[in-house]
Motif scaffolding. Structure first.
Motif, PDB file in Angstrom:
ATOM      1  N   MET A 128     -57.320  29.745 -14.004  1.00 11.05           N
ATOM      2  CA  MET A 128     -56.164  29.885 -14.850  1.00 11.05           C
ATOM      3  C   MET A 128     -54.916  29.836 -13.798  1.00 11.05           C
ATOM      4  O   MET A 128     -53.754  29.639 -14.496  1.00 11.05           O
ATOM      5  CB  MET A 128     -56.458  30.824 -15.425  1.00 11.05           C
ATOM      6  CG  MET A 128     -57.199  31.512 -16.423  1.00 11.05           C
ATOM      7  SD  MET A 128     -57.677  32.900 -16.671  1.00 11.05           S
ATOM      8  CE  MET A 128     -56.848  34.226 -17.537  1.00 11.05           C
ATOM      9  N   ALA A 129     -55.294  30.317 -12.339  1.00 17.75           N
ATOM     10  CA  ALA A 129     -53.557  30.147 -12.248  1.00 17.75           C
ATOM     11  C   ALA A 129     -52.623  28.852 -11.500  1.00 17.75           C
ATOM     12  O   ALA A 129     -52.235  29.150 -11.400  1.00 17.75           O
ATOM     13  CB  ALA A 129     -54.620  31.070 -10.599  1.00 17.75           C
ATOM     14  N   THR A 130     -53.717  28.299 -11.928  1.00 21.61           N
ATOM     15  CA  THR A 130     -53.419  26.651 -11.842  1.00 21.61           C
ATOM     16  C   THR A 130     -52.853  25.383 -13.330  1.00 21.61           C
ATOM     17  O   THR A 130     -52.260  24.396 -13.158  1.00 21.61           O
ATOM     18  CB  THR A 130     -54.596  25.146 -10.911  1.00 21.61           C
ATOM     19  OG1 THR A 130     -55.262  25.781 -11.491  1.00 21.61           O
ATOM     20  CG2 THR A 130     -55.147  25.835  -9.861  1.00 21.61           C
ATOM     21  N   ASP A 131     -53.175  26.733 -14.349  1.00 24.00           N
ATOM     22  CA  ASP A 131     -52.752  25.826 -15.532  1.00 24.00           C
ATOM     23  C   ASP A 131     -51.330  25.983 -15.964  1.00 24.00           C
ATOM     24  O   ASP A 131     -50.800  27.035 -15.998  1.00 24.00           O
ATOM     25  CB  ASP A 131     -53.836  26.940 -16.457  1.00 24.00           C
ATOM     26  CG  ASP A 131     -53.992  26.018 -17.867  1.00 24.00           C
ATOM     27  OD1 ASP A 131     -52.778  25.508 -17.942  1.00 24.00           O
ATOM     28  OD2 ASP A 131     -54.584  26.869 -18.641  1.00 24.00           O
ATOM     29  N   GLU A 132     -51.205  25.264 -15.677  1.00 24.24           N
ATOM     30  CA  GLU A 132     -49.510  24.977 -16.326  1.00 24.24           C
ATOM     31  C   GLU A 132     -48.308  25.621 -17.389  1.00 24.24           C
ATOM     32  O   GLU A 132     -47.484  25.646 -17.569  1.00 24.24           O
ATOM     33  CB  GLU A 132     -48.356  24.092 -15.764  1.00 24.24           C
ATOM     34  CG  GLU A 132     -48.387  23.555 -14.467  1.00 24.24           C
ATOM     35  CD  GLU A 132     -48.230  24.973 -13.490  1.00 24.24           C
ATOM     36  OE1 GLU A 132     -47.381  24.943 -13.533  1.00 24.24           O
ATOM     37  OE2 GLU A 132     -48.543  25.026 -12.340  1.00 24.24           O
ATOM     38  N   SER A 133     -49.771  25.422 -18.093  1.00 26.10           N
ATOM     39  CA  SER A 133     -49.391  26.351 -19.878  1.00 26.10           C
ATOM     40  C   SER A 133     -49.490  27.342 -19.718  1.00 26.10           C
ATOM     41  O   SER A 133     -49.494  27.856 -20.794  1.00 26.10           O
ATOM     42  CB  SER A 133     -50.728  25.618 -20.653  1.00 26.10           C
ATOM     43  OG  SER A 133     -51.713  25.929 -20.594  1.00 26.10           O
TER      44      SER A 133
END
Length: 247
Positions: free
Chosen positions: A16-21
Motif C-alpha cells: 500500500m505504501a507504493t500504491d500512488e492511488s
C-alpha cells in the motif's frame, strides 16, 4: 478509495505504501475522514500521556509510524526539542518521511528487527506504538514485542501502546443506548446492532489481552496503566491505550 481495516498486515502495508492511488492515510489503513481533521487532537492526546516527549534531549522510538501526518508531527517535535528519533517500519513506508538530522530510519518488522536496536537497549526515554499493536498481535509474538520494548526503555522511560481496537469495549458501546444511536446515525438505519458478549472473536484484541499486557509489564518491574482516549478522538468510543513506565 476506502481501505478495509480487516485482514491486512505488514506485507499489505508495504504494498500500500507504493500504491500512488492511495492517500497517505489510506496507505496506513485509514479513510481520510478518520484522520485528516483529527491529527492535531490525536497528537495532543499522545503528548499528554507520553510526557517525556516534552522534555529536552530525549531518545525516542516510534514503532510503525507509517507515512501520514502523525510521524511528521513527531519529527517536528523531536527536531524542536533536540531529541534523537528512531523510526521502525518498512523501507517503503519510511521512504515517504523526510530525511533530517537526528532522525534514524530502521527498516524492518518490529519486533523481529530487534538486532538492529541492540545499541539502544535501556536508552529510550519514550516509545510510541500507535494504531499498530492489533497487527503485531496477529502477525508476531506479542510477548516478544512487549519484552523487547521494556528492555529498550531507559529508567524513567515511558511507552504508549495507543489506539488499540478493543472488541470488548466495542461490544459494550454498541450494547448501550449511545452506541445504538451512533450505529443508526452512521449506517442510516433503524436496525439495532447485534452484540454477543459470549462470542470469542479470533485475532481480535479484547479485555483479556489488554489485562495480560498490563500484568506482564508489571511482572517485569514496570508500572502499567489502562487509559481512555480523549473524547475528541474519532474512535475513542471503541479504542483504548496502555501506558507503561519503567521506574
Amino acid at each position: 478509495m476506502a481501505v478495509s481495516f480487516d485482514d491486512i498486515g505488514y506485507e499489505d502495508f508495504r504494498r500500500m505504501a507504493t500504491d500512488e492511488s492511495l492517500s497517505p492515510h489510506e496507505k496506513i489503513g485509514f479513510p481520510d475522514e478518520y484522520r485528516d481533521i483529527h491529527e492535531t487532537a490525536i497528537f495532543a492526546d499522545i503528548a499528554s500521556k507520553l510526557t517525556n516527549l516534552l522534555r529536552p534531549s530525549q531518545t525516542v522510538l516510534d514503532i510503525g509510524p507509517g507515512c501520514a501526518g502523525l510521524p511528521r508531527r513527531m519529527i517536528d517535535l523531536c527536531q524542536e526539542r533536540e531529541h534523537e528519533l528512531v523510526l521502525v517500519d518498512s523501507s517503503e513506508m519510511l521512504s515517504h518521511l523526510p530525511d533530517v538530522s537526528g532522525v534514524i530510519k530502521l527498516p524492518g518488522f518490529y519486533p523481529d528487527c530487534g538486532d538492529g536496536l541492540q545499541p539502544w537497549l535501556g536508552r529510550f526515554d519514550a516509545i510510541l506504538c500507535y494504531s499498530v499493536f492489533h497487527y503485531i498481535f496477529v502477525e508476531a509474538n506479542f510477548w516478544k514485542f512487549l519484552d523487547l520494548s521494556i528492555q529498550l526503555l531507559a529508567p524513567g522511560g515511558q511507552m504508549l501502546i495507543g489506539d488499540i481496537p478493543n472488541v470488548s469495549k466495542r461490544k459494550r458501546f454498541f450494547a448501550s443506548e449511545a452506541g445504538v444511536r451512533f450505529h443508526q446515525n452512521f449506517m442510516q438505519t433503524t436496525e439495532v446492532p447485534h452484540v454477543d458478549f459470549r462470542a470469542v472473536e479470533t485475532n481480535k484484541v479484547d479485555d483479556a489481552v489488554i489485562v495480560g499486557v498490563i500484568m506482564r509489564a508489571r511482572a517485569e518491574g514496570c508500572d502499567a496503566y489502562w487509559l481512555p482516549q480523549g473524547s475528541a478522538l474519532p474512535m475513542a468510543n471503541r479504542r483504548e491505550d496502555i501506558l507503561i513506565i519503567k521506574p
